[in-house]
Design an enzyme around this catalytic site. Structure first.
Site, PDB file in Angstrom:
ATOM      1  N   ASP A  67       0.824  -1.210   0.000  1.00 28.12           N
ATOM      2  CA  ASP A  67       0.000   0.000   0.000  1.00 28.12           C
ATOM      3  C   ASP A  67       0.863   1.268   0.000  1.00 28.12           C
ATOM      4  O   ASP A  67       2.080   1.210   0.181  1.00 28.12           O
ATOM      5  CB  ASP A  67      -0.953  -0.003   1.212  1.00 28.12           C
ATOM      6  CG  ASP A  67      -0.273  -0.405   2.521  1.00 28.12           C
ATOM      7  OD1 ASP A  67       0.968  -0.412   2.578  1.00 28.12           O
ATOM      8  OD2 ASP A  67      -0.991  -0.699   3.495  1.00 28.12           O
ATOM      9  N   ASN A 136      -8.341  -2.905  13.733  1.00 30.50           N
ATOM     10  CA  ASN A 136      -9.688  -3.193  13.232  1.00 30.50           C
ATOM     11  C   ASN A 136      -9.670  -4.359  12.234  1.00 30.50           C
ATOM     12  O   ASN A 136     -10.648  -4.604  11.547  1.00 30.50           O
ATOM     13  CB  ASN A 136     -10.277  -1.939  12.567  1.00 30.50           C
ATOM     14  CG  ASN A 136      -9.403  -1.416  11.439  1.00 30.50           C
ATOM     15  OD1 ASN A 136      -8.424  -2.063  11.049  1.00 30.50           O
ATOM     16  ND2 ASN A 136      -9.750  -0.265  10.889  1.00 30.50           N
ATOM     17  N   HIS A 138      -7.599  -4.531   9.637  1.00 29.76           N
ATOM     18  CA  HIS A 138      -7.215  -4.207   8.264  1.00 29.76           C
ATOM     19  C   HIS A 138      -5.911  -4.905   7.904  1.00 29.76           C
ATOM     20  O   HIS A 138      -5.033  -5.102   8.739  1.00 29.76           O
ATOM     21  CB  HIS A 138      -7.181  -2.697   7.983  1.00 29.76           C
ATOM     22  CG  HIS A 138      -6.025  -1.918   8.511  1.00 29.76           C
ATOM     23  ND1 HIS A 138      -6.184  -0.765   9.243  1.00 29.76           N
ATOM     24  CD2 HIS A 138      -4.685  -2.093   8.395  1.00 29.76           C
ATOM     25  CE1 HIS A 138      -5.007  -0.273   9.540  1.00 29.76           C
ATOM     26  NE2 HIS A 138      -4.075  -1.061   9.054  1.00 29.76           N
ATOM     27  N   GLU A 143      -9.715  -1.615   4.748  1.00 31.99           N
ATOM     28  CA  GLU A 143     -10.440  -1.280   5.963  1.00 31.99           C
ATOM     29  C   GLU A 143     -11.730  -2.089   6.057  1.00 31.99           C
ATOM     30  O   GLU A 143     -12.210  -2.615   5.047  1.00 31.99           O
ATOM     31  CB  GLU A 143     -10.783   0.220   5.941  1.00 31.99           C
ATOM     32  CG  GLU A 143      -9.578   1.146   5.920  1.00 31.99           C
ATOM     33  CD  GLU A 143      -8.868   1.235   7.281  1.00 31.99           C
ATOM     34  OE1 GLU A 143      -8.925   0.282   8.079  1.00 31.99           O
ATOM     35  OE2 GLU A 143      -8.231   2.272   7.523  1.00 31.99           O
TER      36      GLU A 143
HETATM   37  C1  GLP Z   1      -0.610   0.464   8.569  1.00 35.22           C
HETATM   38  C2  GLP Z   1      -0.263  -0.307   7.323  1.00 35.22           C
HETATM   39  C3  GLP Z   1      -0.567  -1.767   7.480  1.00 35.22           C
HETATM   40  C4  GLP Z   1      -0.013  -2.271   8.790  1.00 35.22           C
HETATM   41  C5  GLP Z   1      -0.680  -1.563   9.923  1.00 35.22           C
HETATM   42  C6  GLP Z   1      -0.241  -2.054  11.293  1.00 35.22           C
HETATM   43  O1  GLP Z   1      -1.918   0.916   8.613  1.00 35.22           O
HETATM   44  N1  GLP Z   1      -0.921   0.155   6.160  1.00 35.22           N
HETATM   45  O2  GLP Z   1      -0.030  -2.488   6.380  1.00 35.22           O
HETATM   46  O3  GLP Z   1      -0.220  -3.650   8.891  1.00 35.22           O
HETATM   47  O4  GLP Z   1      -0.363  -0.204   9.792  1.00 35.22           O
HETATM   48  O5  GLP Z   1       0.876  -1.346  11.705  1.00 35.22           O
HETATM   49  P1  GLP Z   1       1.764  -1.675  12.944  1.00 35.22           P
HETATM   50  O6  GLP Z   1       2.603  -2.833  12.551  1.00 35.22           O
HETATM   51  O7  GLP Z   1       2.576  -0.433  13.129  1.00 35.22           O
HETATM   52  O8  GLP Z   1       0.856  -1.953  14.073  1.00 35.22           O
END
Ligand code: GLP
Length: 249
Positions: A67, A136, A138, A143
């Site tokens: 992403d 959530n 995702h 989302e």
């Molecule tokens: C972001 C990214 C996701 C990632 C998520 C969790 O929103 N787009 O790909 O999995 O954060 O992040 P973290 O590993 O910092 O909890």
């Protein structure tokens, strides 16, 4: 699903790095799907260490990232391209021309999404897709929604995601409100999936991912339908999963 419990973040990072390095060594011209967020940062550091010991070669590896924020220039220090350059690409012998990430500045949203899907197809699909997970549920930036998105698309970010990611920006108002993300269909087409999760705040969503009803408002539940998923998580993230009786390695 295979669940691997790590006792520390360091151990988790070594396990994740080991799985990725094995994949590269097994298929040196393969395609890695990569992720941002804080969870995989330690694994990227471990990979760089292994690379510096001469035990892995990225010369012919191709990558596609999950992403990218919409509206951040490539050189913005919060763009995911910048994240990947700083945390991995600039430290190994990957050819930057073989790394792919959606262009967050494009005006042609549909064209960019179609182009990204075409790139993945032309590379022969993703051999191993690394994932983090949002509170959530995702994955990538898919989302909670009423349907599972099949392909790369542009999403409006959930308020909870904006707030969770605000820690990387000067203020919550600076967090982009939209992002490009591989679709659930794109992710599910990967041959193997490796999900990494840390901390107590992921305990509920991890349990839901494993045993919850498969539904688009908890996107990670779709992983129950993939035939080759490995979850590497720390003790805190796995608390509820272990209480429920799941056996972890
Ligand atoms: C972001 C990214 C996701 C990632 C998520 C969790 O929103 N787009 O790909 O999995 O954060 O992040 P973290 O590993 O910092 O909890």
């Amino acid at each position: 699903m295979r669940i691997i419990k790590a006792n520390t973040y360091e151990e988790l990072s070594k396990i994740v790095a080991g799985i990725i390095v094995n994949q590269v060594n097994e298929k040196p011209d393969g395609v890695l799907g990569l992720a941002t967020g804080s969870s995989p940062v330690g694994a990227y550091k471990e990979i760089i260490d292994i690379y510096n010991q001469g035990k892995v070669d990225f010369k012919n590896i191709k990558t596609v990232n999950l992403d990218e924020y919409r509206g951040l220039p490539k050189d913005d220090d919060q763009s995911y391209l910048h994240f990947m350059n700083v945390n991995l690409f600039n430290h190994v012998n990957i050819n930057h021309d073989n790394t792919n990430i959606p262009d967050g500045m494009t005006e042609d949203i549909y064209g960019e999404c179609q182009k990204y899907e075409d790139i993945i197809k032309s590379l022969g699909g993703i051999d191993l897709q690394l994932l983090g997970i949002g509170h959530n549920g995702h994955i990538g930036f898919n989302e909670p929604a009423s349907d599972f998105a099949r392909m790369t698309h542009c999403v409006d970010l959930d308020q909870r995601t904006i707030e969770a990611n605000a820690r990387f920006f000067d203020s919550v108002d600076d967090v982009p409100k939209q992002a490009f993300t591989m679709g659930i269909g794109t992710i599910m087409s990967a041959k193997k999936i490796l999900l990494v999760a840390t901390g107590e705040s992921k305990a509920d969503v991890l349990l839901e991912t494993l045993v919850g009803e498969v539904r688009a408002d908890v996107p990670s539940t779709i992983l129950q339908f993939h035939h080759d998923v490995t979850i590497v998580a720390d003790q805190k993230a796995l608390t509820k999963v272990i209480e429920t009786g799941f056996v972890c390695e």
